[in-house]
Design a protein around this motif. Structure first.
Motif, PDB file in Angstrom:
ATOM      1  N   PRO A 200     -13.797 -54.192  80.666  1.00 55.11           N
ATOM      2  CA  PRO A 200     -14.100 -55.248  81.639  1.00 55.11           C
ATOM      3  C   PRO A 200     -14.707 -54.655  82.907  1.00 55.11           C
ATOM      4  CG  PRO A 200     -11.906 -55.559  80.719  1.00 55.11           C
ATOM      5  CD  PRO A 200     -12.386 -54.219  80.236  1.00 55.11           C
ATOM      6  N   ALA A 201     -15.629 -55.382  83.508  1.00 58.45           N
ATOM      7  CA  ALA A 201     -16.322 -54.887  84.694  1.00 58.45           C
ATOM      8  C   ALA A 201     -15.349 -54.529  85.811  1.00 58.45           C
ATOM      9  CB  ALA A 201     -17.320 -55.935  85.181  1.00 58.45           C
ATOM     10  N   ALA A 202     -14.265 -55.285  85.927  1.00 58.90           N
ATOM     11  CA  ALA A 202     -13.292 -55.056  86.988  1.00 58.90           C
ATOM     12  C   ALA A 202     -12.562 -53.729  86.831  1.00 58.90           C
ATOM     13  CB  ALA A 202     -12.280 -56.197  87.037  1.00 58.90           C
ATOM     14  N   GLU A 203     -12.621 -53.148  85.638  1.00 61.19           N
ATOM     15  CA  GLU A 203     -11.937 -51.872  85.394  1.00 61.19           C
ATOM     16  C   GLU A 203     -12.882 -50.679  85.506  1.00 61.19           C
ATOM     17  OE1 GLU A 203      -9.933 -52.001  81.661  1.00 61.19           O
ATOM     18  OE2 GLU A 203      -8.870 -53.870  82.110  1.00 61.19           O
ATOM     19  N   ARG A 204     -14.192 -50.930  85.539  1.00 61.62           N
ATOM     20  CA  ARG A 204     -15.158 -49.836  85.571  1.00 61.62           C
ATOM     21  C   ARG A 204     -15.420 -49.425  87.014  1.00 61.62           C
ATOM     22  NH1 ARG A 204     -19.796 -52.046  83.216  1.00 61.62           N
ATOM     23  NH2 ARG A 204     -18.815 -53.933  82.418  1.00 61.62           N
ATOM     24  N   ASN A 205     -14.439 -48.722  87.583  1.00 59.38           N
ATOM     25  CA  ASN A 205     -14.525 -48.249  88.953  1.00 59.38           C
ATOM     26  C   ASN A 205     -13.642 -47.017  89.086  1.00 59.38           C
ATOM     27  OD1 ASN A 205     -11.814 -49.264  89.209  1.00 59.38           O
ATOM     28  ND2 ASN A 205     -12.677 -51.302  89.590  1.00 59.38           N
ATOM     29  N   ILE A 206     -13.501 -46.514  90.311  1.00 60.50           N
ATOM     30  CA  ILE A 206     -12.737 -45.281  90.511  1.00 60.50           C
ATOM     31  C   ILE A 206     -11.286 -45.444  90.083  1.00 60.50           C
ATOM     32  CG2 ILE A 206     -12.334 -45.906  92.932  1.00 60.50           C
ATOM     33  CD1 ILE A 206     -12.584 -42.340  91.451  1.00 60.50           C
ATOM     34  N   LEU A 207     -10.708 -46.631  90.284  1.00 63.42           N
ATOM     35  CA  LEU A 207      -9.324 -46.848  89.863  1.00 63.42           C
ATOM     36  C   LEU A 207      -9.215 -46.845  88.345  1.00 63.42           C
ATOM     37  CD1 LEU A 207      -8.210 -49.622  92.390  1.00 63.42           C
ATOM     38  CD2 LEU A 207      -7.765 -47.161  92.479  1.00 63.42           C
ATOM     39  N   GLY A 208     -10.246 -47.393  87.666  1.00 59.12           N
ATOM     40  CA  GLY A 208     -10.256 -47.346  86.209  1.00 59.12           C
ATOM     41  C   GLY A 208     -10.375 -45.927  85.685  1.00 59.12           C
ATOM     42  N   VAL A 209     -11.169 -45.105  86.390  1.00 57.83           N
ATOM     43  CA  VAL A 209     -11.303 -43.701  86.001  1.00 57.83           C
ATOM     44  C   VAL A 209      -9.961 -42.991  86.121  1.00 57.83           C
ATOM     45  CG1 VAL A 209     -12.357 -41.489  86.623  1.00 57.83           C
ATOM     46  CG2 VAL A 209     -13.746 -43.570  86.584  1.00 57.83           C
ATOM     47  N   ILE A 210      -9.269 -43.214  87.248  1.00 55.56           N
ATOM     48  CA  ILE A 210      -7.959 -42.570  87.456  1.00 55.56           C
ATOM     49  C   ILE A 210      -6.969 -43.014  86.383  1.00 55.56           C
ATOM     50  CG2 ILE A 210      -5.981 -42.437  89.030  1.00 55.56           C
ATOM     51  CD1 ILE A 210      -8.015 -42.579  91.339  1.00 55.56           C
ATOM     52  N   HIS A 211      -7.010 -44.309  86.044  1.00 52.99           N
ATOM     53  CA  HIS A 211      -6.117 -44.815  84.994  1.00 52.99           C
ATOM     54  C   HIS A 211      -6.419 -44.155  83.651  1.00 52.99           C
ATOM     55  CE1 HIS A 211      -3.549 -47.647  82.857  1.00 52.99           C
ATOM     56  NE2 HIS A 211      -4.546 -47.861  82.004  1.00 52.99           N
ATOM     57  N   LYS A 212      -7.719 -43.885  83.391  1.00 52.16           N
ATOM     58  CA  LYS A 212      -8.123 -43.323  82.106  1.00 52.16           C
ATOM     59  C   LYS A 212      -7.789 -41.824  82.023  1.00 52.16           C
ATOM     60  CE  LYS A 212     -10.559 -43.297  78.156  1.00 52.16           C
ATOM     61  NZ  LYS A 212     -11.981 -43.698  78.087  1.00 52.16           N
ATOM     62  N   VAL A 213      -8.039 -41.091  83.078  1.00 56.03           N
ATOM     63  CA  VAL A 213      -7.905 -39.636  82.994  1.00 56.03           C
ATOM     64  C   VAL A 213      -6.639 -39.105  83.658  1.00 56.03           C
ATOM     65  CG1 VAL A 213     -10.403 -39.332  82.894  1.00 56.03           C
ATOM     66  CG2 VAL A 213      -9.261 -39.255  85.111  1.00 56.03           C
ATOM     67  N   GLY A 214      -5.940 -39.968  84.405  1.00 48.38           N
ATOM     68  CA  GLY A 214      -4.665 -39.542  84.989  1.00 48.38           C
ATOM     69  C   GLY A 214      -4.694 -39.425  86.502  1.00 48.38           C
ATOM     70  N   VAL A 215      -3.558 -39.659  87.102  1.00 50.07           N
ATOM     71  CA  VAL A 215      -3.435 -39.634  88.560  1.00 50.07           C
ATOM     72  C   VAL A 215      -3.727 -38.245  89.123  1.00 50.07           C
ATOM     73  CG1 VAL A 215      -1.831 -39.933  90.500  1.00 50.07           C
ATOM     74  CG2 VAL A 215      -1.794 -41.546  88.587  1.00 50.07           C
ATOM     75  N   ASP A 216      -3.323 -37.195  88.413  1.00 50.33           N
ATOM     76  CA  ASP A 216      -3.553 -35.842  88.905  1.00 50.33           C
ATOM     77  C   ASP A 216      -5.042 -35.557  89.074  1.00 50.33           C
ATOM     78  OD1 ASP A 216      -0.873 -35.325  89.027  1.00 50.33           O
ATOM     79  OD2 ASP A 216      -0.779 -34.313  87.084  1.00 50.33           O
ATOM     80  N   ILE A 217      -5.845 -36.061  88.145  1.00 48.39           N
ATOM     81  CA  ILE A 217      -7.292 -35.871  88.247  1.00 48.39           C
ATOM     82  C   ILE A 217      -7.836 -36.684  89.419  1.00 48.39           C
ATOM     83  CG2 ILE A 217      -9.487 -36.318  87.081  1.00 48.39           C
ATOM     84  CD1 ILE A 217      -8.098 -35.579  84.467  1.00 48.39           C
ATOM     85  N   GLY A 218      -7.310 -37.888  89.604  1.00 46.80           N
ATOM     86  CA  GLY A 218      -7.711 -38.688  90.753  1.00 46.80           C
ATOM     87  C   GLY A 218      -7.434 -37.959  92.059  1.00 46.80           C
ATOM     88  N   LYS A 219      -6.300 -37.272  92.125  1.00 43.99           N
ATOM     89  CA  LYS A 219      -5.958 -36.498  93.319  1.00 43.99           C
ATOM     90  C   LYS A 219      -6.949 -35.357  93.541  1.00 43.99           C
ATOM     91  CE  LYS A 219      -0.961 -37.436  93.275  1.00 43.99           C
ATOM     92  NZ  LYS A 219       0.392 -36.863  93.088  1.00 43.99           N
ATOM     93  N   GLN A 220      -7.425 -34.750  92.441  1.00 43.58           N
ATOM     94  CA  GLN A 220      -8.409 -33.678  92.574  1.00 43.58           C
ATOM     95  C   GLN A 220      -9.729 -34.194  93.126  1.00 43.58           C
ATOM     96  OE1 GLN A 220      -8.952 -30.480  89.853  1.00 43.58           O
ATOM     97  NE2 GLN A 220      -7.173 -31.047  88.603  1.00 43.58           N
ATOM     98  N   VAL A 221     -10.130 -35.384  92.684  1.00 40.18           N
ATOM     99  CA  VAL A 221     -11.363 -35.997  93.180  1.00 40.18           C
ATOM    100  C   VAL A 221     -11.252 -36.240  94.686  1.00 40.18           C
ATOM    101  CG1 VAL A 221     -12.850 -38.045  93.077  1.00 40.18           C
ATOM    102  CG2 VAL A 221     -11.916 -37.056  90.964  1.00 40.18           C
ATOM    103  N   ILE A 222     -10.125 -36.824  95.100  1.00 38.98           N
ATOM    104  CA  ILE A 222      -9.914 -37.111  96.522  1.00 38.98           C
ATOM    105  C   ILE A 222      -9.856 -35.818  97.326  1.00 38.98           C
ATOM    106  CG2 ILE A 222      -8.270 -38.074  98.184  1.00 38.98           C
ATOM    107  CD1 ILE A 222      -7.516 -40.117  95.958  1.00 38.98           C
ATOM    108  N   ALA A 223      -9.190 -34.796  96.800  1.00 40.76           N
ATOM    109  CA  ALA A 223      -9.087 -33.517  97.501  1.00 40.76           C
ATOM    110  C   ALA A 223     -10.456 -32.863  97.669  1.00 40.76           C
ATOM    111  CB  ALA A 223      -8.142 -32.586  96.746  1.00 40.76           C
ATOM    112  N   CYS A 224     -11.301 -32.975  96.648  1.00 44.33           N
ATOM    113  CA  CYS A 224     -12.649 -32.402  96.724  1.00 44.33           C
ATOM    114  C   CYS A 224     -13.448 -33.065  97.840  1.00 44.33           C
ATOM    115  CB  CYS A 224     -13.361 -32.557  95.386  1.00 44.33           C
ATOM    116  SG  CYS A 224     -15.055 -31.909  95.388  1.00 44.33           S
ATOM    117  N   ARG A 225     -13.394 -34.381  97.872  1.00 43.72           N
ATOM    118  CA  ARG A 225     -14.096 -35.112  98.926  1.00 43.72           C
ATOM    119  C   ARG A 225     -13.545 -34.737 100.300  1.00 43.72           C
ATOM    120  NH1 ARG A 225     -18.199 -38.554  99.245  1.00 43.72           N
ATOM    121  NH2 ARG A 225     -16.967 -40.243 100.141  1.00 43.72           N
ATOM    122  N   GLN A 226     -12.238 -34.642 100.400  1.00 41.58           N
ATOM    123  CA  GLN A 226     -11.602 -34.390 101.691  1.00 41.58           C
ATOM    124  C   GLN A 226     -12.000 -33.022 102.250  1.00 41.58           C
ATOM    125  OE1 GLN A 226      -7.270 -34.028 101.658  1.00 41.58           O
ATOM    126  NE2 GLN A 226      -7.151 -35.142 103.584  1.00 41.58           N
TER     127      GLN A 226
END
Length: 433
Positions: free
Chosen positions: A123-149
């Motif tokens: 669904p279009a509502a899931e194809r976003n950064i939150l959907g990516v984190i849900h698919k690959v895991g919260v730890d990976i989401g934290k790495q993305v945020i840390a890289c940006r930071q």
């Protein structure tokens, strides 16, 4: 004739809509990408002091203000006839590499990549950064945020502000790098290399391991045979900050290579009544409409285009990723160069190859002891007149062209923005898809 409107288009910088017209049989007769906003930066900059342009033009884009800041600063170097010290060029490029890491990260994980990582059927509502984190895991989401930071920290450290930098000056940079800062940036750069390799592994595991995704990349619906543009160094390897602009044809042969100062000899802009966008094309081929192929002057300037226009990458790990990219997609070398990849969805993979190059290049510069030289600005001794500067913005070759009176007040401004290069191919891709 029936009209289907998609308004607004999301996950892009700015405003846009798509108008699709269907014939009596319900088939697509035509489709248009419309940009309904008039930006006007070229006109309202006239009459202002030229040295304000690095601060004015970085408001053009909320995703890549650093690209406009850098192109504007380089245009001022030429306009004021001043050559920046070598250390200044190194600091600028290190700053720019850090920006590339942040931009390619957000584009892959939040803008373009969710369609692949989450899946095109989600669904279009899931194809976003939150959907990516849900698919690959919260730890990976934290790495993305840390890289940006951490990289926004570098951008603020070197550029003076975290979003709209202010450090660029004609012939210089407003701040030198201390040894303590150099060491900090070096450690951040090492983390960036690890993150880039990690992101390529995610693409390998989630996208390339899924035959349905690979078939989607290779499908004719997302394929266009065009010319390709990108900036290259003396070895014809990709460089984001400086070099010659190279254009290769749909068969992979070099069509032309020129300095940014000669852009007007090779690029012209077509206008259509249904969009405020301009449509650049190659003068040496001519405008033949929204068509691809050797006889059409339409060209692309994207991460995929830069790979196609180059002979390789200037850093070792990125070169390995470059070779895997072409060999996995079944491309062979002819006269020492890989044949071009024409599959538009492969741009997401190309972006990750560039992410790795930016991280490695940032580490090279941060490890250079000369980058702490305090002499970061050359004096201005001549009157300004005309200047052209270019860099590779993440979305394409970016050119700033200024003319002034003898007091440095702008009399004419022309900008060929990164995405502007791709307006014609985007329109073609929308209609074909």
């Amino acid at each position: 004739m029936k009209r289907v409107t998609i308004d607004p288009i999301t996950r892009l910088e700015g405003h846009g809509k798509i108008e699709i017209f269907l014939n009596e049989d319900g088939d697509v007769a035509n489709a248009y990408l419309q940009i309904p906003e008039l930006r006007g930066f070229e006109q309202f900059s006239v009459g202002r002091p030229a040295e304000e342009m690095p601060r004015i033009t970085n408001r053009i884009c909320g995703v890549c203000p650093e690209a406009h800041h850098m192109a504007a600063t380089k245009a001022l170097d030429v306009l004021f006839h001043v050559e920046p010290p070598l250390v200044t060029k190194k600091i600028r490029e290190m700053f720019y590499a850090s920006f590339y890491v942040t931009d390619h990260t957000v584009h892959f994980y939040a803008l373009g990549g969710p369609d692949f990582v989450v899946g095109p059927d989600a669904p279009a509502a899931e194809r976003n950064i939150l959907g990516v984190i849900h698919k690959v895991g919260v730890d990976i989401g934290k790495q993305v945020i840390a890289c940006r930071q951490r990289n926004h920290h570098v951008i603020k450290m070197l550029g003076g502000r975290g979003v709209h930098p202010v450090a660029g000056l004609p012939g210089g940079w407003s701040k030198a790098v201390s040894e303590e800062e150099r060491q900090e940036i070096e450690e951040i750069s090492k983390l960036n290399v690890e993150f880039a390799l990690f992101s390529l592994k995610i693409f390998d595991d989630i996208v390339l391991a899924n035959q349905a995704y690979v078939d989607l990349i290779l499908s004719d619906a997302y394929t266009h045979n065009t010319y390709y543009m990108g900036t290259v160094d003396e070895n014809n390897h990709i460089n984001f900050y400086d070099g010659m602009i190279r254009v290769t044809d749909p068969e992979g042969k070099e069509f032309v290579k020129y300095p940014a100062s000669d852009y007007a000899q090779h690029i012209a802009e077509h206008v259509e009544p249904w969009s405020y966008l301009k449509f650049p094309y190659l003068k040496g081929v001519g405008w033949k409409g929204f068509e691809d192929g050797m006889d059409s002057g339409v060209y692309c300037a994207t991460p995929l285009s830069r790979l196609n226009a180059s002979d390789g990458m200037a850093t070792p790990k990125a070169q390995e990723a470059f070779e895997k990219f072409y060999e996995t997609l079944g491309k062979e070398k002819v006269n020492g160069r890989y044949q071009p990849v024409h599959h538009r969805l492969a741009t997401h993979w190309a972006r990750l190859v560039e992410l790795l190059y930016a991280a490695e290049r940032m580490l090279e510069l941060a490890s250079d002891p000369e980058i702490t030289d305090p002499n970061v600005r050359a004096p201005i001794t001549e009157k300004p007149d005309e200047g052209i500067g270019s860099v590779e913005a993440p979305r394409g070759t970016l050119t700033h062209h200024y003319k002034t009176d003898e007091n440095g007040i702008l009399t004419n401004v022309n900008l060929v923005v990164g995405t502007t290069n791709n307006n014609a191919p985007i329109a073609m891709s929308i209609k074909k898809a």
